[in-house]
Design an enzyme around this catalytic site. Structure first.
Site, PDB file in Angstrom:
ATOM      1  N   LEU A 148      -5.397  -4.498 -24.812  1.00 57.28           N
ATOM      2  CA  LEU A 148      -4.221  -5.020 -25.523  1.00 57.28           C
ATOM      3  C   LEU A 148      -3.182  -3.935 -25.806  1.00 57.28           C
ATOM      4  O   LEU A 148      -2.306  -4.123 -26.646  1.00 57.28           O
ATOM      5  CB  LEU A 148      -4.607  -5.766 -26.810  1.00 57.28           C
ATOM      6  N   ASP A 204     -11.566  -0.846 -24.052  1.00 58.70           N
ATOM      7  CA  ASP A 204     -10.868   0.068 -23.151  1.00 58.70           C
ATOM      8  C   ASP A 204     -11.646   0.225 -21.848  1.00 58.70           C
ATOM      9  O   ASP A 204     -12.876   0.193 -21.837  1.00 58.70           O
ATOM     10  CB  ASP A 204     -10.715   1.430 -23.839  1.00 58.70           C
ATOM     11  N   PHE A 214      -7.402  -5.717 -12.727  1.00 58.31           N
ATOM     12  CA  PHE A 214      -5.946  -5.558 -12.876  1.00 58.31           C
ATOM     13  C   PHE A 214      -5.600  -4.346 -13.757  1.00 58.31           C
ATOM     14  O   PHE A 214      -4.504  -3.812 -13.635  1.00 58.31           O
ATOM     15  CB  PHE A 214      -5.332  -6.785 -13.559  1.00 58.31           C
ATOM     16  N   TYR A 255       1.712   7.223  -9.172  1.00 60.56           N
ATOM     17  CA  TYR A 255       1.209   5.845  -9.286  1.00 60.56           C
ATOM     18  C   TYR A 255       0.640   5.377  -7.944  1.00 60.56           C
ATOM     19  O   TYR A 255      -0.490   4.904  -7.858  1.00 60.56           O
ATOM     20  CB  TYR A 255       2.347   4.927  -9.750  1.00 60.56           C
ATOM     21  N   ILE A 259      23.138  -1.494 -12.080  1.00 57.99           N
ATOM     22  CA  ILE A 259      22.619  -1.467 -10.703  1.00 57.99           C
ATOM     23  C   ILE A 259      22.334  -0.008 -10.357  1.00 57.99           C
ATOM     24  O   ILE A 259      23.241   0.838 -10.396  1.00 57.99           O
ATOM     25  CB  ILE A 259      23.634  -2.050  -9.694  1.00 57.99           C
TER      26      ILE A 259
HETATM   27  N1  UFG Z   1      16.896  -2.107 -10.514  1.00 56.98           N
HETATM   28  C1  UFG Z   1      18.210  -1.957 -10.934  1.00 56.98           C
HETATM   29  N2  UFG Z   1      18.455  -1.959 -12.275  1.00 56.98           N
HETATM   30  C2  UFG Z   1      17.474  -2.088 -13.211  1.00 56.98           C
HETATM   31  C3  UFG Z   1      16.141  -2.238 -12.776  1.00 56.98           C
HETATM   32  C4  UFG Z   1      15.902  -2.239 -11.411  1.00 56.98           C
HETATM   33  O1  UFG Z   1      19.124  -1.832 -10.142  1.00 56.98           O
HETATM   34  O2  UFG Z   1      17.779  -2.045 -14.415  1.00 56.98           O
HETATM   35  C5  UFG Z   1      16.624  -2.122  -9.082  1.00 56.98           C
HETATM   36  C6  UFG Z   1      15.690  -1.017  -8.657  1.00 56.98           C
HETATM   37  O3  UFG Z   1      16.403   0.153  -8.369  1.00 56.98           O
HETATM   38  C7  UFG Z   1      15.024  -1.649  -7.432  1.00 56.98           C
HETATM   39  C8  UFG Z   1      15.006  -3.150  -7.738  1.00 56.98           C
HETATM   40  O4  UFG Z   1      15.973  -3.315  -8.780  1.00 56.98           O
HETATM   41  O5  UFG Z   1      15.816  -1.432  -6.319  1.00 56.98           O
HETATM   42  C9  UFG Z   1      13.679  -3.627  -8.223  1.00 56.98           C
HETATM   43  O6  UFG Z   1      13.250  -2.787  -9.277  1.00 56.98           O
HETATM   44  P1  UFG Z   1      11.982  -3.084 -10.178  1.00 56.98           P
HETATM   45  O7  UFG Z   1      11.902  -1.962 -11.185  1.00 56.98           O
HETATM   46  O8  UFG Z   1      12.031  -4.477 -10.687  1.00 56.98           O
HETATM   47  O9  UFG Z   1      10.779  -3.015  -9.157  1.00 56.98           O
HETATM   48  P2  UFG Z   1      10.362  -1.819  -8.193  1.00 56.98           P
HETATM   49  O10 UFG Z   1      10.706  -2.279  -6.801  1.00 56.98           O
HETATM   50  O11 UFG Z   1      10.866  -0.505  -8.606  1.00 56.98           O
HETATM   51  O12 UFG Z   1       8.813  -1.746  -8.524  1.00 56.98           O
HETATM   52  C10 UFG Z   1       7.891  -2.485  -7.852  1.00 56.98           C
HETATM   53  C11 UFG Z   1       6.662  -2.683  -8.719  1.00 56.98           C
HETATM   54  C12 UFG Z   1       5.936  -1.377  -8.920  1.00 56.98           C
HETATM   55  C13 UFG Z   1       5.711  -0.718  -7.596  1.00 56.98           C
HETATM   56  C14 UFG Z   1       7.022  -0.505  -6.884  1.00 56.98           C
HETATM   57  C15 UFG Z   1       6.840   0.165  -5.541  1.00 56.98           C
HETATM   58  O13 UFG Z   1       7.027  -3.213  -9.981  1.00 56.98           O
HETATM   59  O14 UFG Z   1       4.700  -1.616  -9.540  1.00 56.98           O
HETATM   60  O15 UFG Z   1       7.612  -1.779  -6.672  1.00 56.98           O
HETATM   61  O16 UFG Z   1       8.059   0.675  -5.070  1.00 56.98           O
HETATM   62  F1  UFG Z   1       5.120   0.479  -7.746  1.00 56.98           F
END
Ligand code: UFG
Length: 326
Positions: A33, A50, A72, A140, A206
């Site tokens: 949690l 844990d 998970f 990660y 963005i």
């Molecule tokens: N993004 C923005 N603005 C924000 C947040 C995200 O532009 O405020 C963009 C990011 O740069 C990315 C896209 O939106 O291009 C998606 O971003 P997320 O953070 O939602 O997801 P990620 O693709 O970074 O992350 C996902 C999974 C992770 C994994 C990763 C691997 O959530 O667990 O892909 O690249 F590790």
């Protein structure tokens, strides 16, 4: 089956718990949690503990006569993993090895592991299939790939059957609106855009508009969380001792950040204020999955094949739970 779900009170875990229960499996959730939510799972199924507590895990596996473990529980913030790799190696790798040892001791032969597209790093050829070389670029991704290797060795030597499911971008919420996404802090694009639409945040930034993509923003493959949950169920039901399954999970179609924002505006009917900012370090320009292998081998098919349907469920959850589980 009698299934132990670690991290079952988290975002993806709770959707899997819901599905396993609906399909008549006996489910126990093991969750610290720290990031999970009590309200995301049935109270009588939750054991708070844990992942490092192997004694507790041992007890649970014996007392509940567990046949399968779906794992998970992990930390999943890429940026944080760069700042604090020890935290990630300890929990995602060392504690997972502890869990695997429990699984081995008790002769459990079904293990499903949450892996990630981050194990692929920055591939240039799209879509990313199971044959694409895995070359993670952050701690990660390293920890998740290291667990995949450990699973392979455990599978070969001890006959544990396992599935490593590499999620692309999990999104959306349960269609009945009962559970959804609630991270603190929230870093994922879709919830942040919806928060901006609701006025909970002033705008969405963005991260980079100069990528080599049609509109200059990053492209991702967004997959509905219930479709991910279904993949876990199919993998669990398929597993036999010593079987090794590796599947990439996405819808096979990518959407740019600008397309995500536009879709969120259409779904919510609200304007989303946008700020264009610099790139976020470590973001690959494009990540799109090929999920043909799991479609062929397990008959998995995503129910949500377009971003709009995914965002609609996310919006239903956030609009009705503006404070998440609080
Ligand atoms: N993004 C923005 N603005 C924000 C947040 C995200 O532009 O405020 C963009 C990011 O740069 C990315 C896209 O939106 O291009 C998606 O971003 P997320 O953070 O939602 O997801 P990620 O693709 O970074 O992350 C996902 C999974 C992770 C994994 C990763 C691997 O959530 O667990 O892909 O690249 F590790």
């Amino acid at each position: 089956m009698r299934i132990l779900v670690t991290g079952g009170a988290g975002y993806i875990g709770s959707h899997a718990v819901k599905l396993f229960g609906a399909r008549g499996h006996e489910v126990w959730v093991y969750d610290s949690l720290v990031y999970g939510h009590r309200g995301a799972v049935p109270a009588d199924r939750l054991v708070v503990g844990d992942l490092s507590d192997v004694h507790r895990l041992d007890q649970l596996l014996v007392e509940q006569r567990i046949d399968a473990v779906v794992h998970f529980a992990a930390f999943a913030a890429v940026g944080e993993s760069v700042q604090q790799p020890a935290k990630y190696w300890q929990n995602n790798f060392v504690n997972t090895l502890g869990l695997l040892e429990c699984v081995r001791r008790h002769g459990i032969s079904r293990f499903v592991f949450s892996s990630t597209c981050a194990t692929f790093g920055c591939p240039t050829a799209m879509p990313i299939s199971e044959d694409t070389p895995q070359a993670p670029i952050n701690p990660y991704g390293h920890t998740k790939l290291a667990v995949e290797w450990a699973l392979h060795d455990y599978g070969q030597a001890y006959g544990i059957g396992y599935a490593a499911l590499r999620y692309f971008n999990a999104a959306g919420a349960a269609a009945d609106g009962s559970i959804g996404e609630d991270h603190t802090p929230e870093t994922h694009l879709i919830p942040l855009v919806l928060f901006a639409a609701m006025g909970k945040r002033p705008q969405i930034e963005i991260f980079g508009t100069d990528y080599p993509t049609p509109d200059g923003t990053c492209i991702r493959d967004y997959i509905h969380v219930d479709d991910l949950a279904l993949a876990h169920l199919l993998a669990l039901e398929k597993l036999t001792p010593g079987l090794e399954l590796h599947y990439n999970l996405g819808i096979g179609h990518g959407y740019s950040v600008r397309e995500v924002i536009r879709t969120c505006e259409e779904v919510t009917g609200k304007m989303v204020p946008v700020k264009e900012g610099p790139r976020r370090p470590g973001d690959p320009p494009v990540l799109i999955a090929s999920s043909e292998k799991i479609q062929k081998e397990l008959g998995w098919k995503p129910h949500y094949v377009e971003l709009r349907g995914i965002v609609e469920t996310a919006w239903q959850w956030h609009a009705s739970h503006p404070k998440g589980y609080r």
